[in-house]
Design a protein around this motif. Structure first.
Motif, PDB file in Angstrom:
ATOM      1  N   ALA A   1      16.045  10.989  13.145  1.00  0.00           N
ATOM      2  CA  ALA A   1      15.679  11.465  12.385  1.00  0.00           C
ATOM      3  C   ALA A   1      14.291  13.027  12.628  1.00  0.00           C
ATOM      4  N   PHE A   2      13.355  12.535  13.766  1.00  0.00           N
ATOM      5  CA  PHE A   2      12.885  14.006  14.205  1.00  0.00           C
ATOM      6  C   PHE A   2      13.053  14.780  14.180  1.00  0.00           C
ATOM      7  N   ALA A   3      14.694  14.728  14.760  1.00  0.00           N
ATOM      8  CA  ALA A   3      15.412  15.692  15.241  1.00  0.00           C
ATOM      9  C   ALA A   3      15.753  17.087  14.150  1.00  0.00           C
ATOM     10  N   VAL A   4      16.742  16.007  13.224  1.00  0.00           N
ATOM     11  CA  VAL A   4      16.761  16.425  11.377  1.00  0.00           C
ATOM     12  C   VAL A   4      15.119  16.834  10.654  1.00  0.00           C
ATOM     13  N   VAL A   5      14.411  16.589  10.974  1.00  0.00           N
ATOM     14  CA  VAL A   5      13.480  17.285  10.357  1.00  0.00           C
ATOM     15  C   VAL A   5      13.039  18.155  10.686  1.00  0.00           C
ATOM     16  N   ALA A   6      12.999  18.421  12.037  1.00  0.00           N
ATOM     17  CA  ALA A   6      12.314  19.423  13.159  1.00  0.00           C
ATOM     18  C   ALA A   6      13.741  21.304  12.708  1.00  0.00           C
ATOM     19  N   VAL A   7      14.510  20.551  12.088  1.00  0.00           N
ATOM     20  CA  VAL A   7      15.907  21.333  11.699  1.00  0.00           C
ATOM     21  C   VAL A   7      15.903  21.681  10.672  1.00  0.00           C
ATOM     22  N   TRP A   8      15.569  20.960  10.140  1.00  0.00           N
ATOM     23  CA  TRP A   8      15.533  21.209   8.200  1.00  0.00           C
ATOM     24  C   TRP A   8      13.794  21.912   8.212  1.00  0.00           C
ATOM     25  N   MET A   9      13.146  21.954   8.711  1.00  0.00           N
ATOM     26  CA  MET A   9      12.135  23.063   8.990  1.00  0.00           C
ATOM     27  C   MET A   9      12.376  23.976   9.264  1.00  0.00           C
ATOM     28  N   SER A  10      13.451  24.367  10.707  1.00  0.00           N
ATOM     29  CA  SER A  10      14.071  25.960  10.726  1.00  0.00           C
ATOM     30  C   SER A  10      14.401  26.808   9.950  1.00  0.00           C
ATOM     31  N   ILE A  11      15.557  25.875   8.627  1.00  0.00           N
ATOM     32  CA  ILE A  11      16.320  26.290   8.068  1.00  0.00           C
ATOM     33  C   ILE A  11      15.031  26.852   7.208  1.00  0.00           C
ATOM     34  N   SER A  12      13.937  26.368   7.212  1.00  0.00           N
ATOM     35  CA  SER A  12      12.930  26.345   5.404  1.00  0.00           C
ATOM     36  C   SER A  12      12.300  27.941   6.197  1.00  0.00           C
TER      37      SER A  12
ATOM     38  N   ALA B   1       6.804  14.087   6.700  1.00  0.00           N
ATOM     39  CA  ALA B   1       7.116  13.332   7.249  1.00  0.00           C
ATOM     40  C   ALA B   1       6.539  12.982   8.867  1.00  0.00           C
ATOM     41  N   PHE B   2       6.229  14.030   9.143  1.00  0.00           N
ATOM     42  CA  PHE B   2       5.835  13.946  10.554  1.00  0.00           C
ATOM     43  C   PHE B   2       4.715  12.870  10.762  1.00  0.00           C
ATOM     44  N   LEU B   3       3.868  13.265  10.118  1.00  0.00           N
ATOM     45  CA  LEU B   3       2.625  12.482   9.198  1.00  0.00           C
ATOM     46  C   LEU B   3       2.453  10.981   9.758  1.00  0.00           C
ATOM     47  N   GLY B   4       3.693  10.450   8.943  1.00  0.00           N
ATOM     48  CA  GLY B   4       4.232   9.376   8.613  1.00  0.00           C
ATOM     49  C   GLY B   4       4.329   8.623   9.519  1.00  0.00           C
ATOM     50  N   MET B   5       5.198   9.615  10.372  1.00  0.00           N
ATOM     51  CA  MET B   5       5.541   8.880  11.380  1.00  0.00           C
ATOM     52  C   MET B   5       4.494   8.716  12.077  1.00  0.00           C
ATOM     53  N   ALA B   6       3.801   9.925  12.266  1.00  0.00           N
ATOM     54  CA  ALA B   6       2.470   9.386  13.257  1.00  0.00           C
ATOM     55  C   ALA B   6       1.569   8.611  13.363  1.00  0.00           C
TER      56      ALA B   6
ATOM     57  N   GLY C   1       1.198  -1.246   0.207  1.00  0.00           N
ATOM     58  CA  GLY C   1       0.140   0.009   0.001  1.00  0.00           C
ATOM     59  C   GLY C   1       1.139   1.326   0.291  1.00  0.00           C
ATOM     60  N   LEU C   2       0.388   2.478   0.379  1.00  0.00           N
ATOM     61  CA  LEU C   2       0.797   3.581  -0.038  1.00  0.00           C
ATOM     62  C   LEU C   2       1.318   4.016   1.365  1.00  0.00           C
ATOM     63  N   MET C   3       0.226   4.115   2.044  1.00  0.00           N
ATOM     64  CA  MET C   3       0.744   4.593   3.426  1.00  0.00           C
ATOM     65  C   MET C   3       2.392   3.899   3.945  1.00  0.00           C
ATOM     66  N   PRO C   4       3.183   2.395   3.344  1.00  0.00           N
ATOM     67  CA  PRO C   4       4.122   2.396   4.165  1.00  0.00           C
ATOM     68  C   PRO C   4       5.367   3.227   4.064  1.00  0.00           C
ATOM     69  N   VAL C   5       4.931   3.913   2.291  1.00  0.00           N
ATOM     70  CA  VAL C   5       5.880   4.899   1.885  1.00  0.00           C
ATOM     71  C   VAL C   5       5.538   5.968   2.693  1.00  0.00           C
ATOM     72  N   LEU C   6       5.045   6.705   2.990  1.00  0.00           N
ATOM     73  CA  LEU C   6       4.701   7.700   3.264  1.00  0.00           C
ATOM     74  C   LEU C   6       5.286   7.640   5.425  1.00  0.00           C
ATOM     75  N   SER C   7       5.667   6.394   5.905  1.00  0.00           N
ATOM     76  CA  SER C   7       5.902   6.158   6.958  1.00  0.00           C
ATOM     77  C   SER C   7       7.336   5.871   7.088  1.00  0.00           C
ATOM     78  N   SER C   8       7.805   5.637   5.433  1.00  0.00           N
ATOM     79  CA  SER C   8       8.941   5.406   5.303  1.00  0.00           C
ATOM     80  C   SER C   8      10.399   6.499   4.819  1.00  0.00           C
ATOM     81  N   LEU C   9       9.322   8.140   4.629  1.00  0.00           N
ATOM     82  CA  LEU C   9       9.671   9.464   4.736  1.00  0.00           C
ATOM     83  C   LEU C   9      10.931   9.247   5.748  1.00  0.00           C
ATOM     84  N   LEU C  10      10.486   9.352   6.872  1.00  0.00           N
ATOM     85  CA  LEU C  10      11.213   9.743   8.242  1.00  0.00           C
ATOM     86  C   LEU C  10      12.419   8.938   7.973  1.00  0.00           C
ATOM     87  N   ILE C  11      12.534   7.565   7.373  1.00  0.00           N
ATOM     88  CA  ILE C  11      13.971   7.219   7.705  1.00  0.00           C
ATOM     89  C   ILE C  11      14.493   7.575   6.798  1.00  0.00           C
TER      90      ILE C  11
END
Length: 471
Positions: A379-390, A431-436, A211-221
């Protein structure tokens, strides 16, 4: 977001505060690649294929590489305009708010210290395959000492050692791509029936078998796999002529990421049945074994070992610089910003090494479960840092407009603004939504959010008592 008025860029001598500007472009490119090519490629790629399926894994890595490039373009504009060793923490402080800058620094520090212990533990486990009588923690301690020594001498020594460690990984990935493509096209004949020429294995069980949901979930990794590209921004403060070096390093890193990551995942997805992929072994090892390359286990074990050490070295560099920055902003005791005569933040380096030691406890628990938990938290921390850069990029452009300045006056201007930071921000939210939605990653999401809240709370607490003391 903060309404604090923007500041003028710091002069070079203030922004670097004694750091040596001895890094060249080849050092910056290899430093970034060294931080990227590690467990995310050699280990996590197998889990991504097993979770998202062959096509889904390729798609996830394409999206991850695209988002990484968008973030690098935003960071490149900021880093050229303000080449500070604190990088995105300093930018978040200046354009979003000091509390966010403080939190970003701690998040990025957590990224590397959480990963650092896992890297050292994995290295010890690899060595024990050759020397079973020597405990894992002996090797982990030895490698930790070596990495520390590499970082506490001169910046040039660190850059040179990281350059050669990264170069070795690059060579091995290139060899893997060449051998893999030869097997796919039928130029070599695999010894195992599980590997056969052609692309039929990509769609043998459907385009998205899970399915498609595992693709979304894998985005964080996958994002964790691309973490390390932002080291270009940190290294800008110690780079000679950053206005020319940083943009070129970004472009060079982009093409290498596309070739190495997307190419490697294509070979893995094509030659390794997705039901066999996972965290039990490196997919690189499994592909070579299926093809029938002699001594594969020893060769790849050595390669992965160098990958772990290289990534750990890059991580110690990044986390120590973040501690130094927070201390410079007087949100930590001043001894964290103490430097040797050669400009090395020794206390910050030693503390960062200690911060990674608790992760060595992974050897007492199931490796796969703990690995996912650790990489998800990092990865959570990396994504949060990337958001701050944007967000920092958007606020930086707004500050230019308020000052009546044109973006055309910048030495390096990110193309595609404002779409570049906007798309990268939304991708991080996805990516955060996929993590949830992933039960294995959800606990790390809660831990990451709690850590973030604790950082903000500690900032406002320190600020409150500091104001009380000055009254």
């Amino acid at each position: 977001m903060s309404d604090i008025p923007p500041h003028d860029p710091l002069p070079s001598d203030e922004s670097t505060a004694g750091y040596q500007r001895s890094m060249k472009m080849r050092h910056v490119v290899m430093l970034s690649l060294g931080g990227v090519i590690g467990t995310g490629l050699f280990m996590s790629s197998g889990a991504t294929v097993g979770q998202a399926g062959p096509i889904g894994a390729i798609l996830a890595y394409v999206i991850g590489g695209f988002v990484a490039y968008l973030v690098m373009m935003s960071l490149g504009e900021l880093a050229v305009h303000m080449p500070e060793t604190g990088a995105f923490s300093a930018y978040a402080t200046r354009y979003i708010g000091p509390a966010t800058g403080y939190t970003v620094a701690w998040l990025y520090w957590m990224t590397w210290t959480v990963a650092l212990g896992a890297e050292l533990t994995t290295s010890g486990q690899l060595m024990q395959q050759w020397f079973p009588s020597i405990p894992v923690w002996h090797w982990s301690l030895l490698f930790g000492v070596v990495i520390t020594l590499m970082n506490i001498f001169t910046t040039r020594l660190f850059a040179e050692s990281e350059f050669w460690l990264s170069l070795l990984k690059v060579i091995i990935v290139v060899v893997f791509l060449m051998v893999g493509m030869a097997a796919i096209t039928g130029l070599i004949h695999p010894s195992q029936s599980v590997v056969s020429p052609g692309l039929h294995q990509l769609v043998e069980d459907g385009i998205f078998p899970n399915g498609l949901m595992p693709v979304l979930s894998s985005l964080l990794i996958v994002t964790f796999a691309f973490s390390g590209t932002e080291l270009i921004g940190i290294a800008a403060g110690e780079t000679a002529n950053p206005s020319k070096t940083v943009p070129k390093a970004i472009r060079m890193t982009l093409w290498r990421l596309i070739i190495f990551f997307v190419g490697a995942i294509f070979v893995i997805a094509t030659l390794l049945p997705y039901k066999q992929a996972g965290l039990t072994d490196s997919p690189f090892v499994m592909v070579f074994q299926n093809i029938g390359i002699p001594y594969t286990d020893h060769i790849m074990r050595f390669v992965i070992l160098t990958a772990m050490l290289s990534a750990a070295s890059s991580g110690l560099y990044a986390s120590s610089r973040m501690l130094w920055t927070v201390s410079q902003h007087r949100m930590l005791p001043r001894f964290f910003s103490w430097q040797t005569a050669k400009g090395i933040p020794l206390v910050a380096i030693m503390f960062s090494m200690l911060g990674g030691l608790p992760a060595l406890l992974t050897k007492y628990y199931p490796t796969g479960t703990v690995y996912i938990a650790l990489t998800s938290l990092a990865a959570f921390a990396v994504v949060a840092v990337w958001m701050s850069i944007s967000v920092s990029h958007i606020m930086f452009r707004r500050s230019l407009a308020r000052e009546g300045k044109s973006s055309h006056s910048l030495e390096y201007r990110s193309p595609g603004y404002p779409w570049v930071p906007a798309i990268s921000f939304l991708a991080c939210v996805a990516a955060f939504l996929g993590m949830a939605f992933d039960p294995m990653q959800r606990p790390s999401l809660y831990c990451g959010l709690s850590f973030t809240a604790l950082c903000y709370l500690s900032y406002y607490t320190v600020t409150y008592f500091r104001k009380r003391k000055s009254m």
